[in-house]
Design an enzyme around this catalytic site. Structure first.
Site, PDB file in Angstrom:
ATOM      1  CD  GLU B  72      -2.446   1.655   2.561  1.00  0.00           C
ATOM      2  OE1 GLU B  72      -2.476   0.785   3.444  1.00  0.00           O
ATOM      3  OE2 GLU B  72      -3.026   2.747   2.653  1.00  0.00           O
ATOM      4  CG  ASP B 138       7.435   9.452  13.632  1.00  0.00           C
ATOM      5  OD1 ASP B 138       8.342  10.299  13.512  1.00  0.00           O
ATOM      6  OD2 ASP B 138       6.232   9.726  13.460  1.00  0.00           O
ATOM      7  CG  ASP B 140       7.574  15.166  15.842  1.00  0.00           C
ATOM      8  OD1 ASP B 140       6.729  15.045  14.959  1.00  0.00           O
ATOM      9  OD2 ASP B 140       8.018  16.276  16.217  1.00  0.00           O
ATOM     10  N   GLY B 190      12.165  15.888   7.129  1.00  0.00           N
ATOM     11  CA  GLY B 190      11.891  17.081   6.330  1.00  0.00           C
ATOM     12  C   GLY B 190      11.759  18.340   7.156  1.00  0.00           C
TER      13      GLY B 190
END
Lengths: 471, 450
Positions: B72, B138, B140, B190
């Site tokens: 996916e 992840d 952050d 990013g």
């Protein structure tokens, strides 16, 4: 008298490991009443005929055991306490006047409950956890010979590490042993080296030393390996049973077994709170008021934080959102409610884009379209909130100062406060919540609090009866 | 436009979250037209496809031709239109679709049991389930807001980036040395964080329970908004993995970088936060007394000075017995230990932004980070899409070069992606396909002969 051939209703998993015939029938001599050391792996249902009333009674007895384990876990009992609890539960519920029948009762009740608990994801999960916990404690109480036998039957053939290898990692093993409160391993200590994937719970708890993909497990940790194998086998078996149930059994047995099976799970696992019942019409304008009067502290805290910050992180949104669904907030109202708060912080547009989906998801309108159930106390207690999070169980996750302040605000008096703190210190979080309920409502709650939505419903009942008596 | 630099000097005015920094945004941000050119000329489709195929695009009889097509992807388009369950049978289908839809963001999901595009046909049977997915992490920067004073929220700078560097080092070493994984890709997200993709075959096939076990192994952060202590290290000793993380990474990161760059002891409010973590009244009042009086202690940095004072007091013979030195470790862990969004790691079907995407707010490319040299990585100099296009324009068209990206600063990132990650990965994928094929052949031979 109605009888059932048990094996016709069970699905067995094709075995990949070559083991001995796993099901040991009650060949042991029935003379000694202490000989209850056979620990079945429930690989396949025995070709036994079962009487209708045994079918139901055995299942209920076993459910009492599993339910007892579940309660013990949610009260935060420690391993040794659990061991004692399981022993007592088995003694009270699983005995049989005929010693030879004890094993049969064990096996029959297990397979009946497989049928009962195979039918939804939630039921399977619960059954799987409780059966594994039961198996684990029974394994621990077995003697070394019997343990070895189970080890072999599960096809676990690990060799102990060599002396040289032991010496190479010895200081790490000593460190881990000290960490988990075990005596430092002597030079003849037995350690197994297994792929870490096979002992996830030991890895999760940092209870083993890991090196290059392998976990070094001590002899006393073998139970984890065994329990993981048992669990994964049972998990597969349950999915197969489910398939068999939906494809054939349900239809064939719609007059005989199906009603029994369906009644069994609801009457003993407690009600399903995913569909609101009695107080089904809650509108947004009532929320503030009922949050004050009838929400348990965990939800009240989330509710207040949401009103204050106009934001909650994922864990908080799930815990509160599903609770509100159970309380009776319709999807449209839920969307309006969350939008009203979030839009003050992130704007209505961002709310619609980023957050609305998950609310519809909770109501089964997106994704897998599962109508999710509100979290039970056990789930709330076992969550692990981190920075910025407000979900979880306040009795477990708040510092003492914060908890006292919050309870004071709810109107708990000083004397009860100390009782509550006492329960908290002993990690009886649900009992602490029950005491809070009783103190605020001025009425007893004998059943104890097991579910935030139960707290809400019981609270509404009390308030309603008070209203009726005054008017 | 405000261009004055914000003085980060030790003024008492810097209060967590209240600081407004002028953004020095040039016009090189993000533009949908840039994106079209980026996808048209620079996006490394072939490498991306090679990666996601894991050797199954080859001619080997043991390779699974349906593999890539069951993956996916999901696209976030302009106006936040969100397309889930995109799937492609081959490289050119993917390339055409990305060029045509020009997604602002591409997310990668799991490999399913069947083509996600046909999922509705299998909806009832529970046949449509995720079967493989990279183990992902992840991290952050927003999760560190209570321990960084230079920026908050979406902003990052070189003063707080060492937090990410420490996280990369701790996690990378642990995945390699403890869990035995070899094919690990680190990517800049990013803007304000990093992603990690563990791509070994056995990592891709982990169950949710095993993923959760890894997440828990890493999980230390016990505090929440309602408890004072952020990290609590209990037990008589630390786990070997935590000891290693402390001695090899965290201690140094704290003492030689964050302590001074974040001015951790510079104000009363800040040092009170640390004293809060020490339960011994006599020690805290001793320290407080010293720190309140001498406001200016001349040459030495006040942060290092106070940290040394705190350490020597906690580790002194007098307090040794009471396990006080553990609080030194707790403080270091609180300020440096990686904070993971563990939900992303625990579940196979979580989506994660693909490498080489362009971040729609900053315009920066999500480039790979070399974990061996992550100290050198500078998030503020990662190429933006605008910069790449300028380089492309300026480049000499005469020079013969196979790819357009070779003429831009993206080239370095792609070459690193290939040599450090993709080539070793594909090599072991081929070996794995080969050996599982041979095993199968052997098995069928055996069953024939019997």
């Amino acid at each position: 008298m109605a009888r059932f051939k048990l094996h016709l209703f069970s699905a067995s998993v094709p075995r990949s490991v070559t083991a001995m015939e796993p099901y040991r029938s009650h060949r042991k001599s029935p003379i000694s009443t202490n000989s209850t050391t056979t620990l079945p792996l429930y690989r396949s249902a025995p070709p036994l005929e079962v009487r209708l009333e045994d079918f139901e009674l055995y299942a209920i007895d076993r459910l009492r055991v599993l339910k007892g384990i579940s309660d013990g876990l949610s009260r935060g009992k420690k391993s040794e306490e659990m061991e004692k609890l399981v022993r007592e539960l088995l003694k009270t519920n699983m005995k049989h006047p005929q010693a030879s029948e004890v094993v049969n009762k064990d096996i029959i009740s297990h397979f009946v409950l497989r049928l009962v608990y195979c039918r939804t994801e939630d039921l399977r999960k619960w059954f799987l956890s409780m059966e594994t916990m039961l198996f684990r404690h029974r394994f621990l109480s077995e003697g070394p010979e019997s343990q070895k036998q189970v080890f072999a039957e599960l096809g676990l053939s690990y060799k102990a590490i060599s002396n040289a290898e032991f010496e190479a990692v010895r200081d790490k093993l000593v460190q881990v042993a000290r960490l988990i409160g075990q005596p430092a391993p002597s030079s003849d200590a037995i350690y197994y080296k297994v792929p870490w994937e096979e002992v996830p719970e030991l890895v999760a708890g940092r209870r083993v030393f890991l090196h290059k993909g392998y976990a070094y497990i001590a002899i006393y940790q073998v139970v984890s390996l065994v329990a993981t194998q048992f669990r994964s086998y049972l998990s597969k078996a349950l999915s197969l049973t489910n398939r068999k149930w939906t494809s054939t059994i349900r239809e064939q047995e719609k007059d005989r077994l199906a009603p029994i099976v369906e009644a069994l799970c609801t009457s003993y696992l407690g009600p399903d709170y995913s569909q609101p019942r009695e107080y089904a019409d809650i509108s947004i304008k009532d929320l503030d008021q009922i949050a004050k009067s009838s929400f348990p502290l965990c939800m009240r805290h989330l509710f207040e934080k949401l009103k204050e910050d106009h934001h909650l992180k994922h864990g908080g949104r799930m815990q509160l959102g599903l609770f509100l669904k159970g309380v009776g907030l319709k999807l449209d109202d839920a969307l309006a409610f969350w939008r009203a708060e979030f839009s003050q912080r992130v704007g209505a547009e961002r709310f619609d884009k980023e957050y609305a989906y998950s609310i519809r998801h909770n109501y089964g309108k997106e994704g897998k379209r599962v109508d999710y159930s509100p979290y039970s106390c056990q789930k709330v207690i076992s969550s692990s909130p981190s920075v910025g999070d407000h979900h979880g169980c306040p009795y477990r996750h708040f510092s003492e100062d914060n908890l006292r302040a919050a309870l004071g605000k709810m109107g708990v008096n000083n004397r009860t406060m100390e009782d509550i703190m006492d329960k908290v210190r002993n990690r009886h979080y649900q009992l602490a919540c029950t005491l809070t309920f009783e103190s605020i409502h001025g009425s007893t709650c004998d059943a104890g609090i097991n579910h935030p939505n139960q707290y809400f419903i019981d609270s509404q009942k009390v308030l309603q009866s008070k209203n009726n008596s005054t008017s | 436009m405000v261009t004055a630099a914000v003085e980060n000097g030790g003024s008492d005015m810097v209060i967590d979250g209240n600081e407004q920094k002028p953004k020095n945004t040039v016009s090189d941000g993000f533009d949908a037209n840039y994106l079209k050119i980026y996808y048209g000329k620079l996006f490394p489709y072939a490498d991306f496809f090679k990666w996601m195929s894991y050797g199954n695009d080859g001619k080997h009889p043991g390779s699974d031709q349906s593999y890539f097509g069951r993956r996916e992807f999901s696209f976030t388009l302009d106006n936040d239109i969100y397309l889930r369950f995109q799937s492609f049978n081959n490289l050119s289908e993917m390339e055409i679709s990305i060029k045509e839809k020009c997604p602002f963001k591409i997310d990668i999901g799991p490999v399913y049991s069947v083509d996600p595009a046909k999922r509705h046909a299998y909806a009832d049977d529970n046949v449509f389930t995720p079967v493989e997915r990279e183990l992902v992490f992840d991290i952050d920067m927003t999760d560190y807001d209570d321990v960084r004073y230079c920026c908050s929220g979406a902003d990052v700078c070189l003063d707080c980036w060492p937090l990410m560097t420490a996280a990369i080092k701790v996690i990378h070493t642990t995945l390699r040395d403890d869990f035995g994984f070899n094919h690990i890709l680190w990517v800049f997200s990013g803007r304000r964080g990093v992603h990690c993709w563990v791509c070994d075959g056995k990592a891709r096939r982990l169950s949710n329970e095993q993923r959760a076990a890894i997440a828990e192994y890493f999980h230390l952060y016990q505090g929440n908004e309602n408890s004072r202590k952020k990290i609590s290290l209990t037990g008589p000793v630390l786990h070997p993995f935590l000891v290693r993380s402390y001695t090899e990474v965290l201690k140094d990161s704290f003492e030689s970088q964050l302590l001074c760059s974040q001015k951790i002891f510079s104000t009363e409010e800040r040092y009170e936060k640390i004293l809060d973590m020490i339960p011994d009244e006599s020690i805290t009042s001793d320290l407080r007394g010293r720190w309140q009086d001498n406001r200016r202690s001349s040459k030495n940095d006040v942060n290092s000075l106070r940290w040394e004072q705190l350490k020597s007091l906690l580790q002194s013979g007098k307090h040794k017995a009471q396990g006080m030195r553990r609080h030194v470790e707790e403080i270091v862990f609180s300020f440096t230990y990686p904070r993971l969004d563990s939900e992303v790691t625990k579940h196979m079907n979580h989506l994660l932004k693909a490498p080489f995407c362009v971040h729609p707010k900053t315009g920066r490319i999500c480039v790979p980070i070399d974990p061996e040299h992550c100290d050198e990585f500078d998030p503020t100099t990662v190429p933006t899409v605008a910069q790449l296009l300028e380089e492309l324009n300026a480049a000499d068209m005469e020079v013969d070069s196979e790819n357009d990206w070779d003429r831009t600063s993206l080239g370095e990132s792609i070459r690193f992606f290939r040599s450090a990650f993709l080539q070793p990965l594909l090599k072991s994928c081929k070996e794995e396909i080969e050996s599982s094929y041979n095993a199968k052949v052997q098995q069928s031979k055996n069953s024939l002969s019997w």
